[in-house]
Design an enzyme around this catalytic site. Structure first.
Site, PDB file in Angstrom:
ATOM      1  N   GLU A 284      -4.959  -5.102  10.627  1.00  0.00           N
ATOM      2  CA  GLU A 284      -3.962  -4.048  10.793  1.00  0.00           C
ATOM      3  C   GLU A 284      -4.223  -3.324  12.112  1.00  0.00           C
ATOM      4  O   GLU A 284      -5.060  -2.423  12.171  1.00  0.00           O
ATOM      5  CB  GLU A 284      -3.992  -3.073   9.616  1.00  0.00           C
ATOM      6  CG  GLU A 284      -5.396  -2.722   9.106  1.00  0.00           C
ATOM      7  CD  GLU A 284      -5.445  -1.384   8.403  1.00  0.00           C
ATOM      8  OE1 GLU A 284      -4.419  -0.976   7.869  1.00  0.00           O
ATOM      9  OE2 GLU A 284      -6.508  -0.754   8.437  1.00  0.00           O
TER      10      GLU A 284
ATOM     11  N   HIS B 110      -9.538   0.685   5.174  1.00  0.00           N
ATOM     12  CA  HIS B 110      -8.244   0.924   5.816  1.00  0.00           C
ATOM     13  C   HIS B 110      -8.445   1.866   6.998  1.00  0.00           C
ATOM     14  O   HIS B 110      -9.287   2.761   6.966  1.00  0.00           O
ATOM     15  CB  HIS B 110      -7.251   1.526   4.818  1.00  0.00           C
ATOM     16  CG  HIS B 110      -5.851   1.567   5.329  1.00  0.00           C
ATOM     17  ND1 HIS B 110      -5.408   2.550   6.188  1.00  0.00           N
ATOM     18  CD2 HIS B 110      -4.796   0.738   5.129  1.00  0.00           C
ATOM     19  CE1 HIS B 110      -4.142   2.331   6.481  1.00  0.00           C
ATOM     20  NE2 HIS B 110      -3.745   1.236   5.855  1.00  0.00           N
TER      21      HIS B 110
ATOM     22  N   ASN C 141       0.855  -1.189   0.000  1.00  0.00           N
ATOM     23  CA  ASN C 141       0.000   0.000   0.000  1.00  0.00           C
ATOM     24  C   ASN C 141       0.890   1.237   0.000  1.00  0.00           C
ATOM     25  O   ASN C 141       1.497   1.572   1.015  1.00  0.00           O
ATOM     26  CB  ASN C 141      -0.913  -0.019   1.230  1.00  0.00           C
ATOM     27  CG  ASN C 141      -1.790   1.214   1.328  1.00  0.00           C
ATOM     28  OD1 ASN C 141      -1.933   1.967   0.362  1.00  0.00           O
ATOM     29  ND2 ASN C 141      -2.379   1.430   2.495  1.00  0.00           N
TER      30      ASN C 141
ATOM     31  N   GLY D  64       2.830   2.463  10.893  1.00  0.00           N
ATOM     32  CA  GLY D  64       3.718   3.613  10.748  1.00  0.00           C
ATOM     33  C   GLY D  64       4.360   4.074  12.042  1.00  0.00           C
ATOM     34  O   GLY D  64       4.965   5.143  12.082  1.00  0.00           O
TER      35      GLY D  64
ATOM     36  N   LYS E   1      -0.003   4.262  -0.208  1.00  0.00           N
ATOM     37  CA  LYS E   1      -0.686   5.385   0.446  1.00  0.00           C
ATOM     38  C   LYS E   1      -0.563   6.660  -0.407  1.00  0.00           C
ATOM     39  O   LYS E   1      -0.647   6.600  -1.630  1.00  0.00           O
ATOM     40  CB  LYS E   1      -0.164   5.568   1.868  1.00  0.00           C
ATOM     41  CG  LYS E   1      -0.310   4.287   2.699  1.00  0.00           C
ATOM     42  CD  LYS E   1      -0.063   4.499   4.162  1.00  0.00           C
ATOM     43  CE  LYS E   1      -0.258   3.191   4.929  1.00  0.00           C
ATOM     44  NZ  LYS E   1      -0.134   3.389   6.381  1.00  0.00           N
TER      45      LYS E   1
END
Length: 251
Positions: free
Chosen positions: A167, A95, A9, A173, A11
């Protein structure tokens, strides 16, 4: 046996120049034949990525799509049918950044999930809890509710043509990662929830882990019995690192 999958991903990262560089890196990777590999670039670069990866066994997906399957009067949105026309085969749904920052709720995500499938896109449903929810012991309650919303609205059979990504929000992150056993416990609970409705669907659906996955921890995470691969964030922006994660899934 479930075929492993690694999905990157990207982003809201990239320029035409940096995407071209990343495509070049991906083209030179020796990817394991037994792993499904996919990338989710920003929508502006989907065509560039699809064109650049022609002949390479890497699927291209979208990070978001509209609640309606066909094109129409929804300013700023992209219809699943348009994504299929562009060459996409997958789309992320739910997400955590869409849920928490954009305020998307389960009812909206149910519509996005259904609209994607109606056009032949395979949805990757993202579920997960915040740090506060985990510390309150509500992980399985939160994940179960997010998953259950789709089951209640569309039936468990909808997951016969979908992927689920767990997730934990607190691990995205941040550099923090759920331990392999923590991740496995949630994945096992997801599979058990599906199995209570349909054991065949539960056995077949692929469950990915997402949350600061790197080459250094991928082997141990992917070695868990209910973890079938990963939804990779920052590490997917480095072709060599992403390739190492793909090879870990192949092992």
């Amino acid at each position: 046996m479930r075929r492993p999958m690694v999905a990157g991903n990207w982003k809201m990262h990239g320029t035409r120049a940096s995407v071209a560089e990343l495509i070049n890196g991906l083209r030179h990777l020796a990817l394991p034949s037994g792993v499904d590999v996919a990338v989710f670039p920003p929508c502006l670069y989907i065509n560039q990525v699809i064109d650049g990866l022609k002949g390479k066994s890497i699927q291209v997906g979208a990070q978001n799509s509209a609640v309606e399957s066909m094109q129409g009067a929804l300013t700023g949105e992209i219809a699943p049918s348009q994504l299929v026309d562009a060459g996409c085969s997958l789309v992320l749904v739910g997400h955590s950044e869409r849920r928490l920052i954009m305020g998307e709720r389960d009812a909206t995500l149910n519509r996005k999930f259904a609209a994607a499938q109606a056009c032949g896109l395979k949805p990757v449903l993202c579920v997960g809890e915040t740090l506060e929810q985990r510390e309150a012991g509500k992980t399985l309650e939160v994940v179960g509710r997010q998953l259950g919303s789709i089951i209640e609205e569309l039936g468990v059979g909808a997951f016969a043509n979908a992927v689920i990504a767990y997730e934990p929000v607190w691990a995205i992150g941040t550099g923090l990662t759920a331990t392999p056993q923590q991740a496995q416990d949630v994945h096992a609970a997801i599979r058990a929830q599906l199995a209570a409705e349909n054991s065949e669907v539960a056995r077949g659906v692929r469950l990915l882990y997402g949350g600061s996955v790197k080459a250094a921890n991928a082997v141990e995470l992917f070695g868990m019995p209910d973890i079938d691969g990963g939804l990779i964030g920052g590490a997917s922006l480095n072709a060599d690192e992403f390739g190492a994660i793909c090879r870990a899934a192949g092992n």
